[in-house]
Write an enzyme that holds these catalytic residues in place. Structure first.
Site, PDB file in Angstrom:
ATOM      1  CG  HIS A 287       1.251   5.466  -4.856  1.00 57.41           C
ATOM      2  ND1 HIS A 287       1.905   4.258  -4.831  1.00 57.41           N
ATOM      3  CD2 HIS A 287       2.057   6.345  -4.213  1.00 57.41           C
ATOM      4  CE1 HIS A 287       3.055   4.391  -4.180  1.00 57.41           C
ATOM      5  NE2 HIS A 287       3.176   5.660  -3.791  1.00 57.41           N
TER       6      HIS A 287
ATOM      7  CB  CYS B  33      -3.488   4.035  -0.149  1.00 52.79           C
ATOM      8  SG  CYS B  33      -2.975   2.466  -0.878  1.00 52.79           S
TER       9      CYS B  33
ATOM     10  CD  GLU C  69      -2.125  -2.209   1.355  1.00 48.48           C
ATOM     11  OE1 GLU C  69      -1.045  -2.629   1.821  1.00 48.48           O
ATOM     12  OE2 GLU C  69      -3.123  -2.936   1.144  1.00 48.48           O
ATOM     13  CB  SER C  70       1.479   4.073  -0.711  1.00 44.69           C
ATOM     14  OG  SER C  70       0.110   4.204  -1.085  1.00 44.69           O
TER      15      SER C  70
ATOM     16  CB  SER D 279       3.039   1.677  -6.757  1.00 43.68           C
ATOM     17  OG  SER D 279       1.881   1.727  -5.970  1.00 43.68           O
TER      18      SER D 279
END
Lengths: 338, 338
Positions: free
Chosen positions: B259, B82, B67-68, B246
């Site tokens: 992203h 995120c 997540e990111s 990403s």
């Protein structure tokens, strides 16, 4: 300021000096001056305050209220009320009243400082998101914006703006465009206006003594020398029992107004003016010197005028400086602490 | 971006693309580079995300996360996550970890856009006042400020800043002092830095097709021509299954990161960079052209640099322009709509 009735309440907890401030701009073929004092009092009954006295000139009628002030121009209403007054609840009736004389709303600005005692306010007041939702439900055909300006975990100020849909374009070129000239929607002519508020907290106890009824002689001397900031203004003031003080002043088509809550545990004073000034910093210093706050905020609204406020104030640290560029308006908020 | 696991959830409701962004500045005799990848993964376990890959140069290690992204400098940590990650919950453990190598916190910046689905976040995330209260409970010896920047009844962005007590004086002289030079607290030398974020919503459906695994060939061509904004950068990217993309990039001691959440009902893309630029407006236009948002916000943080962002963006109306002057920092937030 305080009415006798609210004193017993505030002894236990505290009076909410910080005001709710509503400014509505109207357009249409008639004038707000057609509305009678008794019609305004009907509006103020909803807000829960009374007219104490009035002064007027060719442009404006200034009403001194049991809770703050109201200024009525041909096409502009400024209503400022403190305590637990229910200012927003009066808007639907205001709109009905002006509609009966063929006026419609052009823009509205509603603002207030963070309350000392939000839990004592009546719905929709007290929770900013409720106030914004309430206003949005009324101003459906408008571009609306609800802002919290400043620290949510410290002193801050809340602002709601509703403007016509067509007036919503911001096409700005860098910070130097602050003070730019934009034709606004009212009659197609360029309006220039600047409004300054100084909202002061934790005032100097010694300077507060004169704002009690028991020291009214001190106030009489003082108000002539110091509080009458604009020498040529037509002035209306009121010393409340047992304490609290309000002033309305008119000078040509400009107004100023001062309200003082002197009780030590909830001391607060506000100064508001649209009188043009040469040196804004000097004015801020003079006002701050009168009340001796430990902290204060300034809000400076500028329509088509340069915002020449130097943020340095002797003896204070500027903890926040925030500039908003709104459609046709610029706003500068500063917060100061000793 | 999405993991396979979260796809079934988002089909019913939607993925939270908008990231939480934490930047912590440290001071002390050692370096964050002493911390091992497995120690960072322990931190990221609390946040609920995983390291997918890393790139590094002499200054920085860039971690591409499930997540990111995370960027680790000698004395600076940037962690952006995120979805429903629990970023703030990791701070106490981060502080313990850095304390073990004799580093202490100088300043922290935490920010996020308004969430699409705040109710899906885990405490303290989801309600901004809870997040501020949580951070205040950790950073007790600091000057702290929690802001909501922009419309509370529309797109807005939330910012929390904690700075050393001694660094809290704002003595500014007019808007022209934006870009002034102030010595900051880190090693006594003047640090210059500028960070730009572009947070984009309601992206062009056609431009989103290439960010699905099923169209990975299109992406391969595209990313070489368009997404690699800095030609000489060292790049690490990942196309998620079934969709989401990403990129981390390193260029000397600067980073950039992109992203993309391409699902139509919750489409979102973010671009962040601290690479110096000659023409900021040109960069904004290039990025906006890649994703085709219906609306977007820019946040520009400037430490001792002029903020030369012309707010005009072709084809968009600037609905908000807000400038904050923080101690040692200036911030400009703009919101644009088609």
């Amino acid at each position: 300021m305080l009415t006798t009735e609210t004193v017993s309440q505030q002894t236990q907890s505290g009076f909410e000096g910080p005001e709710k401030l509503l400014e509505i701009w109207f357009k249409g073929p008639t004038s707000l001056h057609q509305i009678t004092q008794s019609q305004w009092q009907n509006i103020l009954d909803i807000v829960k305050c009374k007219i104490l006295s009035t002064i007027k000139n060719d442009h404006t009628t200034a009403y001194l209220l049991s809770e703050s002030s109201m200024f009525v121009y041909e096409h502009k209403l400024i209503l400022k009320t403190c305590g637990t007054t229910t200012l927003l609840s009066a808007i639907p009736t205001i709109l009905e009243l002006v509609s009966s004389i063929s006026l419609i709303v052009d823009s509205i600005f509603y603002s207030r400082k963070a309350f000392f005692f939000p839990e004592k306010q009546e719905f929709p007041h007290g929770v900013w998101s409720d106030e914004v939702e309430y206003l949005d439900s009324i101003f459906k055909g408008f571009n609306t914006a609800g802002y919290v300006i400043g620290k949510i975990n410290g002193d801050h100020w809340c602002l709601y703006v509703a403007t016509p849909m067509c007036n919503s374009d911001l096409n700005l070129i860098g910070p130097s465009s602050l003070g730019k000239e934009i034709a606004n929607g009212i009659g197609g002519k360029i309006e220039k206006e600047i409004t300054l508020e100084i909202l002061m907290l934790d005032l100097d106890p010694e300077k507060m003594q004169k704002f009690w009824k028991s020291s009214s002689k001190d106030l009489k001397v003082f108000r002539i020398n110091k509080l009458n900031i604009y020498k040529d203004a037509q002035v209306d003031d009121h010393l409340f029992d047992p304490c609290g003080y309000s002033v309305n002043g008119l000078l040509d088509n400009f107004y100023y107004t001062i309200h003082v809550t002197p009780e030590l545990h909830c001391s607060y004073a506000s100064f508001e003016t649209c009188v043009p000034f040469d040196n804004l910093n000097d004015l801020v210093l003079r006002v701050v010197d009168i009340f001796g706050p430990a902290k204060f905020s300034t809000t400076l609204f500028s329509m088509n005028c340069p915002m020449n406020l130097d943020c340095a104030v002797d003896g204070f640290k500027c903890r926040d400086r925030i500039i908003h560029s709104l459609p046709g308006w610029d706003l500068m908020f500063c917060h100061y602490e000793k």
